[in-house]
Design an enzyme around this catalytic site. Structure first.
Site, PDB file in Angstrom:
ATOM      1  CG  ASP A  64      -0.374  -0.174   2.676  1.00  0.00           C
ATOM      2  OD1 ASP A  64       0.629  -0.254   2.928  1.00  0.00           O
ATOM      3  OD2 ASP A  64      -1.369   0.132   3.334  1.00  0.00           O
ATOM      4  CE1 TYR A  66       7.319   3.898   0.652  1.00  0.00           C
ATOM      5  CE2 TYR A  66       7.257   5.375  -1.221  1.00  0.00           C
ATOM      6  CZ  TYR A  66       7.448   3.680  -0.424  1.00  0.00           C
ATOM      7  OH  TYR A  66       8.925   3.506  -1.207  1.00  0.00           O
ATOM      8  CG  PHE A  77       8.485  -0.175  -4.428  1.00  0.00           C
ATOM      9  CD1 PHE A  77       8.513  -0.493  -2.545  1.00  0.00           C
ATOM     10  CD2 PHE A  77       7.332  -1.349  -4.808  1.00  0.00           C
ATOM     11  CE1 PHE A  77       7.543  -1.795  -2.454  1.00  0.00           C
ATOM     12  CE2 PHE A  77       7.062  -1.984  -4.515  1.00  0.00           C
ATOM     13  CZ  PHE A  77       7.178  -2.517  -3.001  1.00  0.00           C
ATOM     14  CG  HIS A 185       7.777  -4.934   1.579  1.00  0.00           C
ATOM     15  ND1 HIS A 185       8.388  -4.145   1.052  1.00  0.00           N
ATOM     16  CD2 HIS A 185       7.067  -5.139   0.483  1.00  0.00           C
ATOM     17  CE1 HIS A 185       7.871  -3.288   1.358  1.00  0.00           C
ATOM     18  NE2 HIS A 185       6.470  -3.568   0.687  1.00  0.00           N
TER      19      HIS A 185
END
Length: 223
Positions: A64, A66, A77, A185
């Protein structure tokens, strides 16, 4: 929320006309009335705006957005240029250097999106300061549909699934025709468990080359 970008509108119409999606829109609007929500409304579908379905060569899936001010701008990202890289992005850029020797000098991944890299989160909004706060509200079904549109398309595509939320979508992808590269991740808590050394960028390009598609120039990042 703003309308779905035109190129995605028809293939996603069954989702956007479903009752759950109306409920999702209402939820996000209430959240914006009561809290600070990221990314800004105009950027929620930015990944779809920059990368239409017939242009997708690579899909990078995150979790999801930041949750901190000034960071999320609709691409998983990525953060706007000159914003310091959050830890996950720092690890991605480290792997980028180790894999293909690229040192981009920016934190904005817009250039990838314009080359056909769909930078998609599993959940497209988040409440300020509360990671995961919009999970389970309907975004997962919507982004499942986005992945399905790409997977059902005519061209072999490389899917980079980073983290549990992204890897859960592997079952939607025909792995006989597409390339699926799964890894932990890239956050500091998990990157050392297999993200580092996974060589996703060179492996994605190798898959594209084998399929007769143009490779991604990973050094072209900022718009």
């Amino acid at each position: 929320m703003r309308p779905i970008p035109e190129d995605w509108r028809e293939p996603l119409r069954p989702e956007t006309e479903a009752s759950y999606f109306r409920g999702l829109r209402d939820f996000v609007e209430r959240e914006r009335d009561e809290h600070q929500v990221f990314p800004p409304e105009e950027d929620v579908f930015r990944a779809l705006e920059l990368t239409p379905p017939d242009a997708v060569r690579v899909v990078i899936l995150g979790q999801d957005p930041y949750p901190n001010p000034g960071q999320a701008h609709g691409l998983c990202f990525s953060v706007p240029e000159e914003v310091p890289a959050p830890p996950s992005l720092r690890n991605i850029l480290k792997e980028l250097h180790d894999d293909v020797g690229v040192d981009p000098g920016t934190t904005d991944l817009t250039g990838w999106a314009r080359q056909g890299v769909l930078l998609l989160n599993a959940v497209l909004t988040v409440r300020c300061g509360e990671s995961g706060s919009h999970r389970g509200r309907g975004w997962e079904r919507f982004t499942d549909a986005v992945v399905q549109v790409v997977a059902d398309g005519p061209d072999p595509t490389a899917f980079l699934l980073w983290g549990e939320d992204a890897r859960a979508k592997a079952t939607l992808i025909g792995q006989d025709r597409h390339t699926v590269l799964e890894a932990p991740h890239p956050s500091p808590q998990s990157a050392w468990r297999g993200f580092f050394g996974s060589r996703p960028f060179s492996r994605a390009n190798a898959a594209l080359k084998e399929a007769g598609r143009e490779e991604v120039d990973w050094s072209v990042i900022a718009d």
